[in-house]
Design an enzyme around this catalytic site. Structure first.
Site, PDB file in Angstrom:
ATOM      1  NE  ARG A 181      24.311 -21.850  -7.449  1.00 18.20           N
ATOM      2  CZ  ARG A 181      24.924 -22.741  -8.185  1.00 18.20           C
ATOM      3  NH1 ARG A 181      25.647 -22.247  -9.295  1.00 18.20           N
ATOM      4  NH2 ARG A 181      25.246 -24.017  -8.294  1.00 18.20           N
ATOM      5  CE  LYS A 203       9.916  -7.891   3.387  1.00 18.84           C
ATOM      6  NZ  LYS A 203       8.949  -7.847   4.730  1.00 18.84           N
ATOM      7  CD  GLU A 263       0.393  -2.399   1.216  1.00 20.82           C
ATOM      8  OE1 GLU A 263       1.006  -1.864   2.243  1.00 20.82           O
ATOM      9  OE2 GLU A 263       0.407  -3.749   0.964  1.00 20.82           O
ATOM     10  CE  LYS A 314       8.675  -1.562   0.630  1.00 18.28           C
ATOM     11  NZ  LYS A 314       7.715  -2.644   0.182  1.00 18.28           N
ATOM     12  CD  GLU A 340      10.193  -7.591   7.915  1.00 17.16           C
ATOM     13  OE1 GLU A 340      10.078  -7.355   6.738  1.00 17.16           O
ATOM     14  OE2 GLU A 340       9.747  -8.168   8.607  1.00 17.16           O
ATOM     15  NE  ARG A 399      11.552  -4.450   3.496  1.00 16.84           N
ATOM     16  CZ  ARG A 399      11.842  -4.665   2.327  1.00 16.84           C
ATOM     17  NH1 ARG A 399      13.104  -4.588   2.167  1.00 16.84           N
ATOM     18  NH2 ARG A 399      11.004  -4.908   1.431  1.00 16.84           N
ATOM     19  CG  ASN A 424       5.557  -6.840   7.469  1.00 21.17           C
ATOM     20  OD1 ASN A 424       5.238  -6.655   6.321  1.00 21.17           O
ATOM     21  ND2 ASN A 424       6.592  -7.464   8.025  1.00 21.17           N
ATOM     22  CG  HIS A 478       1.143  -6.693   5.837  1.00 25.61           C
ATOM     23  ND1 HIS A 478       0.628  -5.274   6.148  1.00 25.61           N
ATOM     24  CD2 HIS A 478       1.581  -6.656   4.559  1.00 25.61           C
ATOM     25  CE1 HIS A 478       0.955  -4.540   4.874  1.00 25.61           C
ATOM     26  NE2 HIS A 478       1.454  -5.285   4.141  1.00 25.61           N
ATOM     27  CG  HIS A 519       0.084 -11.798   5.141  1.00 22.65           C
ATOM     28  ND1 HIS A 519       1.465 -11.788   5.355  1.00 22.65           N
ATOM     29  CD2 HIS A 519      -0.123 -10.856   4.224  1.00 22.65           C
ATOM     30  CE1 HIS A 519       1.836 -10.958   4.464  1.00 22.65           C
ATOM     31  NE2 HIS A 519       1.196 -10.360   3.589  1.00 22.65           N
ATOM     32  CG  HIS A 533      -1.632  -7.811  -0.031  1.00 23.03           C
ATOM     33  ND1 HIS A 533      -1.521  -8.451   0.846  1.00 23.03           N
ATOM     34  CD2 HIS A 533      -1.005  -6.532   0.133  1.00 23.03           C
ATOM     35  CE1 HIS A 533      -0.326  -7.894   1.636  1.00 23.03           C
ATOM     36  NE2 HIS A 533      -0.316  -6.580   1.146  1.00 23.03           N
TER      37      HIS A 533
HETATM   38  P1  NAD Z   1      -2.168  -8.071  -8.558  1.00 29.15           P
HETATM   39  O1  NAD Z   1      -0.723  -8.320  -9.122  1.00 29.15           O
HETATM   40  O2  NAD Z   1      -3.187  -9.146  -8.511  1.00 29.15           O
HETATM   41  O3  NAD Z   1      -2.975  -6.841  -9.536  1.00 29.15           O
HETATM   42  C1  NAD Z   1      -4.308  -6.700  -9.300  1.00 29.15           C
HETATM   43  C2  NAD Z   1      -5.031  -6.886 -10.711  1.00 29.15           C
HETATM   44  O4  NAD Z   1      -4.709  -5.577 -11.533  1.00 29.15           O
HETATM   45  C3  NAD Z   1      -4.860  -8.054 -11.422  1.00 29.15           C
HETATM   46  O5  NAD Z   1      -5.909  -8.636 -11.939  1.00 29.15           O
HETATM   47  C4  NAD Z   1      -3.952  -7.441 -12.415  1.00 29.15           C
HETATM   48  O6  NAD Z   1      -3.749  -8.061 -13.787  1.00 29.15           O
HETATM   49  C5  NAD Z   1      -4.690  -6.265 -12.808  1.00 29.15           C
HETATM   50  N1  NAD Z   1      -3.789  -5.062 -13.457  1.00 29.15           N
HETATM   51  C6  NAD Z   1      -2.348  -4.895 -13.227  1.00 29.15           C
HETATM   52  N2  NAD Z   1      -2.272  -3.438 -13.700  1.00 29.15           N
HETATM   53  C7  NAD Z   1      -3.442  -3.358 -14.356  1.00 29.15           C
HETATM   54  C8  NAD Z   1      -3.651  -2.084 -15.194  1.00 29.15           C
HETATM   55  N3  NAD Z   1      -2.666  -1.089 -15.299  1.00 29.15           N
HETATM   56  N4  NAD Z   1      -4.680  -2.014 -15.616  1.00 29.15           N
HETATM   57  C9  NAD Z   1      -5.773  -2.923 -15.582  1.00 29.15           C
HETATM   58  N5  NAD Z   1      -5.556  -4.073 -14.888  1.00 29.15           N
HETATM   59  C10 NAD Z   1      -4.300  -4.188 -14.184  1.00 29.15           C
HETATM   60  O7  NAD Z   1      -2.473  -7.486  -7.048  1.00 29.15           O
HETATM   61  P2  NAD Z   1      -1.555  -6.043  -6.415  1.00 29.15           P
HETATM   62  O8  NAD Z   1      -2.514  -5.447  -5.471  1.00 29.15           O
HETATM   63  O9  NAD Z   1      -0.949  -5.183  -7.591  1.00 29.15           O
HETATM   64  O10 NAD Z   1      -0.438  -6.792  -5.651  1.00 29.15           O
HETATM   65  C11 NAD Z   1      -0.678  -7.549  -4.534  1.00 29.15           C
HETATM   66  C12 NAD Z   1       0.452  -8.673  -4.464  1.00 29.15           C
HETATM   67  O11 NAD Z   1       1.529  -7.888  -3.991  1.00 29.15           O
HETATM   68  C13 NAD Z   1       0.048  -9.649  -3.119  1.00 29.15           C
HETATM   69  O12 NAD Z   1       0.474 -10.702  -3.561  1.00 29.15           O
HETATM   70  C14 NAD Z   1       0.870  -8.976  -2.034  1.00 29.15           C
HETATM   71  O13 NAD Z   1       1.271 -10.006  -1.291  1.00 29.15           O
HETATM   72  C15 NAD Z   1       2.324  -8.549  -2.950  1.00 29.15           C
HETATM   73  N6  NAD Z   1       2.815  -7.331  -2.003  1.00 29.15           N
HETATM   74  C16 NAD Z   1       4.063  -7.554  -2.012  1.00 29.15           C
HETATM   75  C17 NAD Z   1       5.048  -6.480  -1.462  1.00 29.15           C
HETATM   76  C18 NAD Z   1       6.397  -6.751  -1.357  1.00 29.15           C
HETATM   77  O14 NAD Z   1       7.290  -6.015  -0.859  1.00 29.15           O
HETATM   78  N7  NAD Z   1       7.148  -7.534  -2.438  1.00 29.15           N
HETATM   79  C19 NAD Z   1       4.504  -5.569  -0.840  1.00 29.15           C
HETATM   80  C20 NAD Z   1       2.954  -5.494  -0.596  1.00 29.15           C
HETATM   81  C21 NAD Z   1       2.221  -6.405  -1.564  1.00 29.15           C
HETATM   82  N1  GLY Z   2       5.616  -4.662   2.142  1.00 31.49           N
HETATM   83  C1  GLY Z   2       6.616  -5.189   3.188  1.00 31.49           C
HETATM   84  C2  GLY Z   2       7.860  -4.678   2.864  1.00 31.49           C
HETATM   85  O1  GLY Z   2       8.238  -4.495   1.905  1.00 31.49           O
HETATM   86  O2  GLY Z   2       8.922  -4.756   3.797  1.00 31.49           O
END
Ligand code: NAD
Ligand code: GLY
Length: 360
Positions: free
Chosen positions: A118, A140, A182, A224, A234, A238, A242, A245, A249, A262
């Site tokens: 939990r 998130k 972003e 942010k 949100e 907030r 998006n 997005h 998405h 992404h």
């Molecule tokens: P990712 O996590 O897939 O990383 C991209 C690639 O880079 C992967 O292959 C990873 O293994 C590699 N990598 C990571 N660090 C590295 C480094 N230092 N050197 C070499 N390679 C490295 O993608 P991302 O762009 O980091 O994140 C995208 C995800 O984040 C999506 O799922 C998206 O929905 C999510 N997201 C979430 C939020 C939130 O608020 N929670 C906001 C924006 C995006």
């Molecule tokens: N990436 C959207 C949020 O954090 O709200």
């Protein structure tokens, strides 16, 4: 090193940003609860940074779980691997999870932390630009469903965010560009001055100028943190984070998770939102062209893929989390730096956007 704070009262937490932070145990150790630490990472990041990360927690009972790499693994099956590791090691409710990797690792680890017993403690150690400027901050967490991005998840804030900007040295160029999507987003939604800075400095960021990268990360995190502090769950502003997005998405799900990154999908999505804002009579042609030039400079797509027909977009967008009473709510722009959310727009302008904003 610079430190920002996400101001959430008792649940406030620091974002430390700087070079070599993976060699500074004193930054993370105060945020460990209990004695057990589970580092969650993937097969790409583990050989690069797992040893350094483990060394940060010297003296604690440290375990790790190395997940397959890719957006296509951000799902319930992979999440179970984290629960399995926690259960097998008999991790208790005072344990700490550490997310070492990009946004995929951050989101899935955060959701494991939100749900294991939990809710347990977790620390974000983001290693992609995208995760450093966006996903590691704000709480998130979640995983994808085949029918929709991030449809299963929870709000769960980390105890700390440790951004070692040196980890960007090993990041592929395509991933750096995806993170810039972003960064540009903050300029578009609420920080016109930052957008002007980016118009000038994007080439330096692409060339990995350390000073400019640190500045862009800090300014993004500052934006942010302000938004999250004002509207953690949100209920209002907030949602502006998006921008692009809802379109993006749909592209990610429609093209198969992992095929369009992404950041790439939301860059094209932000341009669709920009074009629709222009059709609404708000965003000027000049501002639309400035947006397009910024994304092109950042080596990001400005049009959706040809496979994404208007019908396919509508089908996938209808399942978006921002849909209310059957109405697709969109983030639109009055001008660069001024975003708003609306479900009250002429439906034909959305149709025209999906039909007209396409590569020639
Ligand atoms: P990712 O996590 O897939 O990383 C991209 C690639 O880079 C992967 O292959 C990873 O293994 C590699 N990598 C990571 N660090 C590295 C480094 N230092 N050197 C070499 N390679 C490295 O993608 P991302 O762009 O980091 O994140 C995208 C995800 O984040 C999506 O799922 C998206 O929905 C999510 N997201 C979430 C939020 C939130 O608020 N929670 C906001 C924006 C995006
Ligand atoms: N990436 C959207 C949020 O954090 O709200």
């Amino acid at each position: 090193m610079n430190t920002l704070t996400v101001d959430l009262g008792e649940r406030s937490y620091p974002i430390h940003i700087g070079r070599g932070l993976l060699r500074q145990p004193e930054l993370v150790r105060p945020h460990v609860h209990g004695t057990q630490v589970m580092i969650v990472t993937n097969t790409t990041v583990a050989p690069l940074y797992l040893d350094a990360c483990r060394a940060l927690f010297d003296g604690f009972e440290v375990a790790d779980v190395v997940l397959p790499d890719g957006e296509q693994y951000k799902n319930l099956d992979t999440l179970k691997l984290i629960y399995d590791a926690l259960m097998e090691r008999r991790f208790d409710r005072r344990c700490t999870l550490v997310a070492l990797g990009g946004g995929v690792i951050g989101d899935i680890t955060g959701f494991a932390a939100a749900s294991y017993q939990r809710g347990v403690n977790f620390i974000q150690v983001p290693t992609t630009l995208l995760a450093q400027v966006d996903s590691s901050v704000g709480g998130k967490t979640g995983v994808n469903h085949p029918l929709g991005k991030n449809m299963i998840g929870a709000f769960h804030q980390p105890q700390a965010v440790i951004i070692d900007t040196d980890t960007l040295d090993t990041l592929e160029d395509r991933q750096l560009s995806a993170g810039l999507a972003e960064v540009i987003k903050y300029g578009l939604i609420r920080d016109a001055e930052f957008f002007e800075y980016l118009e000038e400095r994007l080439p330096d960021l692409l060339a990995r100028d350390k000073g400019q990268l640190a500045y862009a990360i800090e300014r993004s995190c500052w934006n942010k943190a302000e938004v999250v502090a004002a509207d953690e769950r949100e209920a209002g502003q907030r949602a502006l984070l998006n921008l692009g997005h809802t379109f993006g998405h749909a592209i990610e799900a429609g093209m198969g998770y992992g095929n369009w990154l992404h950041g790439e999908a939301i860059a094209a999505g932000m341009m669709q939102a920009g074009y629709m804002s222009h059709l609404m009579g708000d965003l000027s042609e000049a501002d639309l062209q400035r947006m397009k030039a910024a994304f092109e400079t950042a080596r990001l797509p400005v049009y959706p893929p040809a496979e994404m027909t208007p019908e396919r977009f509508m089908e996938l967008m209808a399942g978006d989390k921002k849909v209310q009473a059957g109405r697709i709510r969109l983030v639109l722009l009055k001008a660069i730096g001024q975003a708003y959310v609306s479900g009250d727009y002429p439906a034909e302008l959305l149709q025209r956007t999906l039909t007209e904003w396409r590569a020639a």
